[in-house]
Design a protein around this motif. Structure first.
Motif, short mmCIF file in Angstrom:
data_model
loop_
_atom_site.label_atom_id
_atom_site.label_comp_id
_atom_site.label_asym_id
_atom_site.label_seq_id
_atom_site.Cartn_x
_atom_site.Cartn_y
_atom_site.Cartn_z
N MET A 1 -19.83 122.69 -1.48
CA MET A 1 -21.25 122.43 -1.36
C MET A 1 -21.61 121.20 -2.21
SD MET A 1 -24.49 124.95 -2.24
CE MET A 1 -24.10 126.24 -1.11
N LYS A 2 -22.41 120.31 -1.66
CA LYS A 2 -22.84 119.13 -2.38
C LYS A 2 -23.72 119.50 -3.56
CE LYS A 2 -22.95 116.07 1.60
NZ LYS A 2 -23.83 115.25 2.44
N GLU A 3 -23.77 118.62 -4.57
CA GLU A 3 -24.57 118.87 -5.76
C GLU A 3 -26.05 119.10 -5.43
OE1 GLU A 3 -25.19 119.68 -9.69
OE2 GLU A 3 -23.28 119.40 -8.67
N LEU A 4 -26.64 118.27 -4.58
CA LEU A 4 -28.05 118.43 -4.22
C LEU A 4 -28.28 119.76 -3.52
CD1 LEU A 4 -30.88 117.23 -4.29
CD2 LEU A 4 -30.34 116.03 -2.16
N ASP A 5 -27.34 120.18 -2.69
CA ASP A 5 -27.45 121.47 -2.01
C ASP A 5 -27.42 122.62 -3.02
OD1 ASP A 5 -27.68 120.33 0.50
OD2 ASP A 5 -25.53 120.45 0.90
N LYS A 6 -26.57 122.51 -4.04
CA LYS A 6 -26.49 123.53 -5.09
C LYS A 6 -27.81 123.63 -5.86
CE LYS A 6 -21.54 123.23 -6.05
NZ LYS A 6 -20.53 122.88 -7.06
N ILE A 7 -28.37 122.49 -6.16
CA ILE A 7 -29.64 122.45 -6.89
C ILE A 7 -30.76 123.03 -6.03
CG2 ILE A 7 -31.37 120.88 -7.85
CD1 ILE A 7 -28.89 119.21 -8.83
N ARG A 8 -30.79 122.67 -4.75
CA ARG A 8 -31.80 123.25 -3.85
C ARG A 8 -31.66 124.76 -3.77
NH1 ARG A 8 -31.21 118.72 0.84
NH2 ARG A 8 -32.77 117.27 0.03
N GLU A 9 -30.42 125.25 -3.72
CA GLU A 9 -30.18 126.70 -3.68
C GLU A 9 -30.70 127.36 -4.96
OE1 GLU A 9 -29.15 130.49 -2.63
OE2 GLU A 9 -29.19 128.72 -1.34
N LYS A 10 -30.40 126.77 -6.11
CA LYS A 10 -30.86 127.30 -7.39
C LYS A 10 -32.39 127.39 -7.42
CE LYS A 10 -30.87 126.29 -12.35
NZ LYS A 10 -30.29 125.43 -13.40
N PHE A 11 -33.06 126.32 -7.01
CA PHE A 11 -34.52 126.27 -7.11
C PHE A 11 -35.23 126.91 -5.92
CE2 PHE A 11 -33.34 123.28 -10.37
CZ PHE A 11 -34.22 123.64 -11.38
N SER A 12 -34.48 127.41 -4.95
CA SER A 12 -35.11 128.15 -3.85
C SER A 12 -35.75 129.43 -4.37
CB SER A 12 -34.09 128.47 -2.75
OG SER A 12 -33.15 129.43 -3.20
N LYS A 13 -35.34 129.85 -5.56
CA LYS A 13 -35.93 131.04 -6.19
C LYS A 13 -37.33 130.75 -6.74
CE LYS A 13 -31.49 133.04 -7.24
NZ LYS A 13 -30.39 132.13 -7.41
N ASP A 14 -37.68 129.48 -6.84
CA ASP A 14 -39.04 129.09 -7.23
C ASP A 14 -39.86 129.08 -5.95
OD1 ASP A 14 -41.39 127.99 -8.15
OD2 ASP A 14 -40.38 126.54 -9.44
N ARG A 15 -40.18 130.27 -5.49
CA ARG A 15 -40.74 130.45 -4.16
C ARG A 15 -42.14 129.88 -3.99
NH1 ARG A 15 -39.64 136.38 -2.40
NH2 ARG A 15 -40.44 135.52 -0.46
N PHE A 16 -42.93 129.84 -5.06
CA PHE A 16 -44.27 129.27 -4.92
C PHE A 16 -44.17 127.79 -4.55
CE2 PHE A 16 -48.14 127.17 -6.36
CZ PHE A 16 -49.08 127.91 -5.65
N ALA A 17 -43.32 127.06 -5.24
CA ALA A 17 -43.16 125.62 -4.96
C ALA A 17 -42.48 125.39 -3.61
CB ALA A 17 -42.37 124.95 -6.07
N THR A 18 -41.40 126.12 -3.35
CA THR A 18 -40.61 125.83 -2.16
C THR A 18 -41.14 126.49 -0.88
OG1 THR A 18 -39.07 127.63 -2.65
CG2 THR A 18 -38.51 125.44 -3.50
N GLU A 19 -41.55 127.75 -0.96
CA GLU A 19 -42.00 128.45 0.25
C GLU A 19 -43.50 128.33 0.47
OE1 GLU A 19 -40.62 132.49 0.44
OE2 GLU A 19 -38.58 131.91 -0.07
#
Length: 132
Positions: A1-19
């Motif tokens: 997995m690319k670095e940016l993809d890993k970071i996006r996965e990590k911060f997907s838990k910040d649901r207010f910002a992302t979702e």
């Protein structure tokens, strides 16, 4: 997995910002992050302007990504935002850059620009580096 993809996965838990808000991480570097948002009807207030909370959420999220993408963890001590002008267009970009990083604290400047490239808001954020 690319670095940016890993970071996006990590911060997907910040649901207010992302979702809820729909912000996307587009670039990450050492003590740096860029996030972007395509505006839609949920982002506007009763006067037809982009809600200040949207701009603040973008700035806060950019800071979080910039300070927590590496091995350290950081939390906000304080933040101040200035709303400079109304937005134009349907796209916003927030860029967080480290101004000063010490052993236990950091200071970041976050600039939010609209589709035309004009600065619409600017935030400063102090962070506390956990475990310092």
């Amino acid at each position: 997995m690319k670095e940016l993809d890993k970071i996006r996965e990590k911060f997907s838990k910040d649901r207010f910002a992302t979702e809820t808000t729909g912000i996307e991480i587009t670039e990450v570097g050492d003590n740096f992050a860029k996030v972007e948002l395509d505006l839609d009807e949920r982002h506007y207030n009763a006067l037809g302007s982009v809600m200040g909370g949207v701009l603040f959420t973008m700035a806060d999220f950019a800071f979080a990504v910039a300070t927590n993408s590496g091995s350290e963890s950081c939390v906000t001590l304080g933040s101040h935002i200035s709303f400079i002008r109304s937005t134009s267009g349907k796209h916003l970009t927030a860029v967080a850059e480290c101004v000063k990083k010490g052993r236990s604290t950091s200071f970041y400047l976050v600039k939010v620009s609209d589709e035309s490239g004009k600065l619409v808001a600017q935030a400063t954020t102090d962070g506390y580096i956990l475990g310092a």
